[in-house]
Design a protein around this motif. Structure first.
Motif, mmCIF file in Angstrom:
data_model
loop_
_atom_site.group_PDB
_atom_site.id
_atom_site.type_symbol
_atom_site.label_atom_id
_atom_site.label_comp_id
_atom_site.label_asym_id
_atom_site.label_seq_id
_atom_site.Cartn_x
_atom_site.Cartn_y
_atom_site.Cartn_z
ATOM 1 N N LYS A 38 59.692 5.949 8.720
ATOM 2 C CA LYS A 38 59.091 4.664 8.429
ATOM 3 C C LYS A 38 57.738 4.835 7.741
ATOM 4 N N VAL A 39 57.423 3.952 6.781
ATOM 5 C CA VAL A 39 56.084 3.946 6.182
ATOM 6 C C VAL A 39 55.505 2.534 6.303
ATOM 7 N N PRO A 40 54.180 2.411 6.304
ATOM 8 C CA PRO A 40 53.598 1.099 6.615
ATOM 9 C C PRO A 40 53.361 0.167 5.426
ATOM 10 N N SER A 41 53.877 0.489 4.238
ATOM 11 C CA SER A 41 53.501 -0.250 3.022
ATOM 12 C C SER A 41 53.638 -1.778 3.122
ATOM 13 N N LEU A 42 54.751 -2.268 3.689
ATOM 14 C CA LEU A 42 54.994 -3.729 3.685
ATOM 15 C C LEU A 42 54.701 -4.363 5.048
ATOM 16 N N ARG A 43 53.700 -3.787 5.755
ATOM 17 C CA ARG A 43 53.456 -4.265 7.134
ATOM 18 C C ARG A 43 52.974 -5.714 7.179
ATOM 19 N N ASP A 44 52.400 -6.227 6.063
ATOM 20 C CA ASP A 44 51.995 -7.637 6.086
ATOM 21 C C ASP A 44 52.924 -8.508 5.237
ATOM 22 N N THR A 45 54.150 -8.053 5.059
ATOM 23 C CA THR A 45 55.113 -8.820 4.254
ATOM 24 C C THR A 45 56.276 -9.270 5.153
ATOM 25 N N TYR A 299 59.698 -2.352 -2.402
ATOM 26 C CA TYR A 299 58.343 -1.813 -2.533
ATOM 27 C C TYR A 299 57.747 -2.202 -3.884
ATOM 28 N N LEU A 300 58.515 -1.979 -4.964
ATOM 29 C CA LEU A 300 57.978 -2.216 -6.308
ATOM 30 C C LEU A 300 57.771 -3.710 -6.579
ATOM 31 N N ALA A 302 57.012 -5.937 -4.235
ATOM 32 C CA ALA A 302 55.846 -6.344 -3.416
ATOM 33 C C ALA A 302 54.557 -5.801 -4.014
ATOM 34 N N ASN A 303 54.675 -4.666 -4.730
ATOM 35 C CA ASN A 303 53.481 -4.019 -5.284
ATOM 36 C C ASN A 303 53.166 -4.547 -6.691
ATOM 37 N N PRO A 305 50.463 -6.946 -7.574
ATOM 38 C CA PRO A 305 49.383 -7.671 -6.921
ATOM 39 C C PRO A 305 49.040 -9.024 -7.533
#
Lengths: 308, 177
Positions: A38-45, A299-300, A302-303, A305
């Motif tokens: 698991k990675v935390p990248s989308l923790r606020d999504t 990921y892409l 959501a990224n 900005p």
């Protein structure tokens, strides 16, 4: 960065977008093979999975991809919702978005449903299959699987066999493989090959043996009986006889080819168990790769900005 | 755009030599130590120091590359493209030496510390940087080994220019207009 705000179909992506998604999926495949997956990248999504049509693999794969990225996940299935009470698609989605949801992953039986939604609601949309139109993440994971198995997609000869007429997988695969520089051929009963398919630059062959001799990779599709309003061929038995992949025909080729299937498999119809479970089949690799590719897509998207 | 040279190739080589000796002094034969370079710009420095150390101590030890993209805190602020992570060994109970070219706000190192926890619980983590930009930290992170300390204002950028296939480098301070 991706050139699109939504993943609605492969036809809206540039080659650079596809390359970026596949390259990013490589890193996610590494992540999901670590002890901590698991990675935390989308923790606020927060992401909602809206499924207006049955699905096992795609829904679980998206849900797992979202959870591996640490996103909060909501699941929605049409059969147990207020859609049956007459609510429209836009009302349903806007009500969900009012609960502060950031992305929508949607499967819908109507072609163009994801595109329709993307123009009317303020959220990022990922098409998880819209009728017989597109299934972009399946095409991306198929291309990713070919790339991992054969090194690259460019220059490879890929055969798609089966119910091309009703298949969103076939259409998305044709767009994706061609953008990556592969040659595509389709094979199936004439009634299940769309009339103007050759205008997409696709070769058409009605003889399975000839088609298999041509290809490096064969993608076997399921006969979608649930979408067939009329009878397109006399019987499943005859279809299997003419277009089913079995060990005898594979052995007669005298060259190894890679066997793919997007699932669900109808064993004994389009492919025999012996072939589906053989070393040439990468069907379960496709499922594993699917999680990595969907992580890359989410990921892409959501990224970005500056948008939504 | 003004540019000032901080290290020429010869000075840089001396600095790298000193850093490699400092590491050998503290880690003996690197029996329980590993070097991990930070993607993208710490890799060249880490590889060069690793080869200098191996040459001096006469044996090899684990070397890895760590990408911190998924652990960064600026995900919502700019596009972040992940690079390769390649750590094919356990860091459990190992003495980890993290290597990066420039230490500025400390945010990359913070994300690296987070990312490292996915590979085990190290006995200790040290930080080596070629350039330490003083007085610009956003987080309480300090290096254990420093090549050169630089005072730079916010609109200046430190550029480490690798030459000869990553065998030497020159370091500049550039003003961004």
């Amino acid at each position: 960065m991706l050139s699109v705000n939504h993943l609605l179909g492969i036809k809206y992506l540039k080659k650079d977008d596809i390359d970026l998604i596949l390259k990013t999926a490589d890193t996610f495949l590494d992540v999901i093979n670590r002890p901590i997956k698991k990675v935390p990248s989308l923790r606020d999504t927060t992401i909602v999975n809206l499924f207006f049509e049955n699905s096992t693999r795609t829904r679980l794969s998206f849900e797992l991809a979202e959870k591996r990225l640490s996103a909060d996940v909501l699941n929605f299935t049409a059969s147990s919702s207020s859609v049956s009470k007459g609510e429209t698609l836009i009302d349903t989605v806007n009500n969900i978005l009012a609960m502060k949801v950031d992305m929508v992953v949607m499967r819908h039986p109507m072609p163009g449903a994801a595109h329709f939604l993307s123009q009317r609601v303020k959220s990022k949309i990922v098409n998880a299959g819209d009728g017989a139109h597109e299934h972009p993440t399946q095409a991306l994971l198929d291309a990713f699987s070919i790339r991992r198995k054969l090194g690259e997609v460019a220059g490879k000869k890929v055969l798609i066999v089966g119910d091309i007429l009703h298949s969103r997988v076939a259409l998305s695969n044709i767009f994706c493989l061609q953008k990556l520089g592969a040659e595509v051929m389709v094979c199936g009963p004439p009634t299940l090959i769309p009339k103007y398919l050759h205008t997409l630059g696709v070769k058409v062959e009605y003889d399975l043996k000839k088609a298999l001799l041509w290809c490096d990779v064969a993608n076997m599709l399921r006969i979608q009986l649930e979408r067939q309003d009329i009878k397109y061929f006399p019987s499943l038995r005859e279809y299997t006889h003419l277009y089913g992949l079995n060990k005898d025909i594979l052995d007669s080729l005298e060259k190894p080819i890679v066997i793919m299937h997007p699932g669900p498999i109808n064993r004994g119809v389009e492919i025999t168990s012996e072939v589906a479970d053989s070393e040439h089949a990468i069907i379960l690799d496709q499922v594993e790769n699917g999680v990595a590719v969907r992580m890359a897509v989410l990921y892409l998207l959501a990224n970005r900005p500056d948008v939504v | 755009m003004g540019q000032r040279k901080i290290l020429d190739a010869e000075q840089c080589n001396l600095t790298l030599q000193r850093l490699s000796f400092q590491l050998i002094e503290n880690h003996d034969h690197f029996i329980d130590s590993v070097i991990i370079g930070l993607q993208p710009r710490g890799i060249a420095l880490a590889k060069l120091l690793y080869s200098k150390i191996c040459l001096n101590i006469g044996n090899e030890f684990p070397f890895g590359e760590l990408d911190t993209t998924f652990f960064r805190d600026d995900f919502k602020l700019k596009p972040l493209i992940p690079q390769t992570t390649s750590i094919d060994f356990q860091i459990e109970n190992k003495r980890v030496i993290l290597i990066d070219d420039v230490l500025y706000t400390g945010r990359s190192v913070r994300s690296a510390l987070d990312a490292l926890t996915h590979f085990g619980r190290p006995a200790s983590v040290e930080l080596l940087v070629l350039i330490d930009r003083r007085f610009s930290r956003h987080l309480p992170i300090q290096p254990d080994y420093v090549g050169v300390t630089v005072d730079a204002v916010e609109n200046e950028k430190v550029i480490v220019d690798w030459q000869n296939n990553g065998q030497s480098a020159e370091v500049y301070l550039t003003t961004i207009q």
